[in-house]
Structure formats: C-alpha cells, structure tokens
Design an enzyme around this catalytic site. Structure first.
Site, PDB file in Angstrom:
ATOM      1  N   HIS A 316       5.645  -7.026 -10.051  1.00  0.00           N
ATOM      2  CA  HIS A 316       5.520  -5.568 -10.058  1.00  0.00           C
ATOM      3  C   HIS A 316       6.202  -4.905  -8.862  1.00  0.00           C
ATOM      4  CE1 HIS A 316       2.354  -5.878 -13.220  1.00  0.00           C
ATOM      5  NE2 HIS A 316       2.712  -4.642 -13.479  1.00  0.00           N
ATOM      6  N   GLY A 385      -2.845   4.461  -7.652  1.00  0.00           N
ATOM      7  CA  GLY A 385      -2.751   5.459  -6.592  1.00  0.00           C
ATOM      8  C   GLY A 385      -2.462   4.927  -5.209  1.00  0.00           C
ATOM      9  N   ASN A 387      -3.413   2.114  -1.770  1.00  0.00           N
ATOM     10  CA  ASN A 387      -4.554   1.718  -0.939  1.00  0.00           C
ATOM     11  C   ASN A 387      -5.347   2.912  -0.431  1.00  0.00           C
ATOM     12  OD1 ASN A 387      -4.127  -1.042  -1.166  1.00  0.00           O
ATOM     13  ND2 ASN A 387      -2.746  -1.111   0.603  1.00  0.00           N
TER      14      ASN A 387
END
Length: 430
Positions: A316, A385, A387
């Site tokens: 990713h 979103g 950390n």
C-alpha cells in the site's frame, strides 16, 4: 436463535445510531461550511440542489474525473471487441504519463499489476510440467496481466482462476447480456448516487483533514464521522470494483464477490475475508501459506501472519501510518484467533453449554465482538485518516471519554454486532 423482537430492537437501534450520528455530521458540515471551503476549496456541485461537495477524498475524485474523460469510451470499446480494445489501449499508453493525474494512474496500475505478474510467476514456478505447461506461456501471461477490465484498479483474480474460467468461457448472446448489463448499471448508478450524496451532505474528509475541528466536535459527531468514513469507503469500492466486475460478467467470467457492507462486520478476520475477497485469496495463497501458514505451531502462525500484514503495508505504500494499521490488524487477528481456539477447547465448550443457554452464548459473542469491532473501526480510521486521526479518536473515546463515552460506544457496537452476527449466519447459509 434470538427472539425476533430482540433482534429487531438491535437492528432498529443500529439504524437509529447511524442516522442520528449522520445528522450530527451534517449539522457540523453546514456550520463550518465556510471555514472548510476556505481551507479545502469545496466544489460547487451540480447535483442535490447545488450543495457544495467535499473533494478531499483523492481516490474518489481521481477515478470519477478519469472515468468522465475516458471510461465510457473504454467500456464501449471493450464490449465491442475485448482483445482489440486491449491492443489499442496499449498503443495509446505510449503517450501517457505527462501530467500528475496520469502519473497517479500509472501508480495505481503498476500497484495492481505487480500482484498479477506475481501470481503468474509463482504459479509457473510451482507448476508440474509438462502437464499444464501450455497455459504458462507468454501469450497466456499477456492475456492475464493485461486483461483490461481489471487493468487499472482490480479486483484481484489469481492466474489459476483466470485460466480456469477462460477455458470454460461460453459466448454470451446479446439477449442474455442485456439483463446482466441492466442490473449491473442499475446497481452502479445507485451506489454512485449514494457516494455523491454522502460527499455533498457530509464533509467528513475535509473535517478529518482539520485536526483542531476534529478535536472539538461532539461525541455524537465524532461517532458519525467514523461511521460515515468507513461506509463511504465501502460504497466507493462498490463502484470502483463494480465496473470491472460488470465487464467480467459480460465477458462470461465470474469476478470475486463485491465488498460486504462494513456495518455488518464485527471482527478483523471477517473484514479481511469479506471486504476485498480477491486480495484476501492472494495473500493466503502467495504469502501466508508459502511462509509457513499454520503448519509450524503457534510461533510459525504468528510469524506467517506478521509477514502477510507487512506485505500488505508495504504494497500500500509503506508509510508510517500503514505500518501502524498493519500492526493493529495483526494484533486484532491474533487475539481473535486465540480467543476462538480457547473457546473451541472441549473443557470450555462443555462449561459454556452447561451453564449458558444458546441465547446467552450469542449475547456473550456480541459483547466480545463489540470490543473487537471498536479496535477494528480504530484501525480503519488510521488507514483512512492517518495516525493523527487515530490518536484523536483514542484520546477522546478511550482516555478522556472513560467511562461513559467508552461504554456508550461499546453499547452501540454491541447492537451492531448482533446485526452482523445474524447477517453472517444468513450470509454463510446462502
């Protein structure tokens, strides 16, 4: 197993929590619309009465813009002549990648293609020759890697599944294709409208990008933002995977199942197994099992699972928040499997059956699942979103909000878990 009235109560409570929390997000979106517009340049939409649109979800905005420019023509081209369409597309790509959007298209494409040529290469290495050698040839590799419906964004289909379906492929008449096309387009249109409605009514991505605002909204709004974020991710992939899935069906192939609704998920294991089925099958076949799987004891299983999640994180992009997301998922899957093995031991099974009724056991399952679901939602918020968003939720729900906010969230998720468990029973039966 539960009384109908009890399950109906859980379903009604779950829907009520969804809609009321969404209403709170809508109110905050309207209240801070001017501020968010100045900071994130909200787009003036032509749909839904001219409501402004939140454009800050890059993936949705990118694919919708690219789809408006080229997707219709590519769809028509593929339906007309699949192989000719692929050849013409490859010729056109020689002049691509001159703009930022074209760079991202290349990035999306190569990310998915690496899974496809990995599947072909490993299967070719494992294949017993000469029995299946005819299918592990350069023409078959080209047909598999450059099969256009899944070329840019998936879903993932393994090489054995692709070859097996292509060998059994039967020509579909125009009369038989029309109902498939009509149903598929109807579902795609409905999902697209829902996604667009969500980004017009709730500016969840823009609010997530504003940490000060996210830290001050009410707890109801905070919960609504979490639900809206993960549900939008689900609806988005109904569209992004739905288009290639429809093309595959028209070609006579069977695509991997579309993602299952995240509101019915109540475990890390279920999320990985049923959201992106193609990716899950790829990880099991080409990463988890080759590393050792569950054949080498507890430590071997933990190591194989850790390597699998490390692969997913690196695939990713390998950013810091992705490693955190992968670690949370590894921990979640490990704890769930540990609890499941403990519950399945004969001694524990005997005590559960002796002292708890089937309905009581179902309620205990939902209570445990609510704890797992809370961590599942948190890990998904880190993935979507970053950390900072995850830290804000952890602080406000589990640290500052203890005990009442925490227990309220677990109570809401208890209702969701009952609905999810009932859905899973029906889903597995069908």
């Amino acid at each position: 197993m539960l009384a109908r009235w009890e399950l109906s109560f859980y379903l009604l409570a779950s829907l009520s929590f969804h809609f009321y929390s969404f209403y709170e997000v809508y109110k905050v979106s309207r209240e801070y619309e001017e501020q968010l517009d100045q900071e994130f340049d909200l787009e003036t939409g032509i749909l839904f009465g001219g409501l402004k649109k939140d454009p800050t979800d890059f993936e949705w905005s990118f694919w919708m813009e690219w789809g408006k420019q080229r997707l219709v023509w590519l769809l028509l081209g593929h339906l007309a002549v699949s192989q000719m369409a692929m050849a013409s597309q490859m010729a056109r790509k020689r002049g691509w990648y001159k703009t930022e959007n074209e760079y991202y298209l290349l990035q999306f494409t190569l990310t998915v293609r690496c899974l496809y040529y990995t599947s072909f290469s490993l299967e070719s290495c494992w294949q017993q020759r000469p029995a299946g050698g005819a299918f592990y040839s350069f023409p078959w590799m080209m047909a598999y890697v450059f099969y256009y419906p899944v070329f840019h964004n998936g879903p993932v289909l393994s090489f054995p599944a692709f070859v097996g379906q292509m060998r059994q492929q039967e020509p579909r008449s125009l009369k038989a294709s029309l109902p498939v096309l009509a149903r598929g387009l109807g579902r795609l249109f409905g999902s697209w409208c829902l996604a667009e409605l969500m980004v017009h009514l709730m500016y969840m991505h823009a609010i997530y990008s504003s940490a000060p605002l996210l830290g001050t909204v009410s707890c109801w709004t905070l919960g609504g933002l979490a639900l809206a974020q993960v549900l939008f991710f689900y609806v988005k992939y109904l569209v992004l995977f739905g288009v290639p899935a429809l093309l595959m069906r028209l070609d006579g192939l069977t695509p991997p199942p579309l993602p299952r609704c995240v509101s019915t998920m109540f475990s890390f294991t279920g999320m990985w197994r049923y959201f992106d089925v193609g990716l899950h099958d790829f990880l099991i076949r080409y990463v988890y099992i080759p590393v050792g799987g569950s054949q080498h004891g507890l430590l071997g299983t933990l190591f194989s699972t850790a390597v699998t999640f490390a692969f997913v994180s690196y695939w990713h992009g390998g950013y810091d928040y992705l490693w955190c997301w992968a670690a949370l998922n590894w921990l979640g899957v490990t704890v769930e499997n540990g609890v499941r093995r403990l519950v399945e031991t004969p001694c524990v099974q005997h005590n559960l059956v002796q002292f708890l009724s089937p309905r009581a056991r179902r309620r205990c399952h939902a209570a445990l699942a609510s704890c797992s679901t809370s961590m599942l939602v948190l890990s998904n918020l880190v993935f979507l979103g970053g950390n900072q968003v995850g830290k804000i939720y952890w602080d406000r729900v589990f640290v500052q909000g203890w005990p009442w906010v925490t227990l309220s969230v677990l109570g809401f998720l208890y209702c969701y878990s009952h609905v999810g468990i009932a859905w899973a029973k029906t889903y597995s039966t069908n």
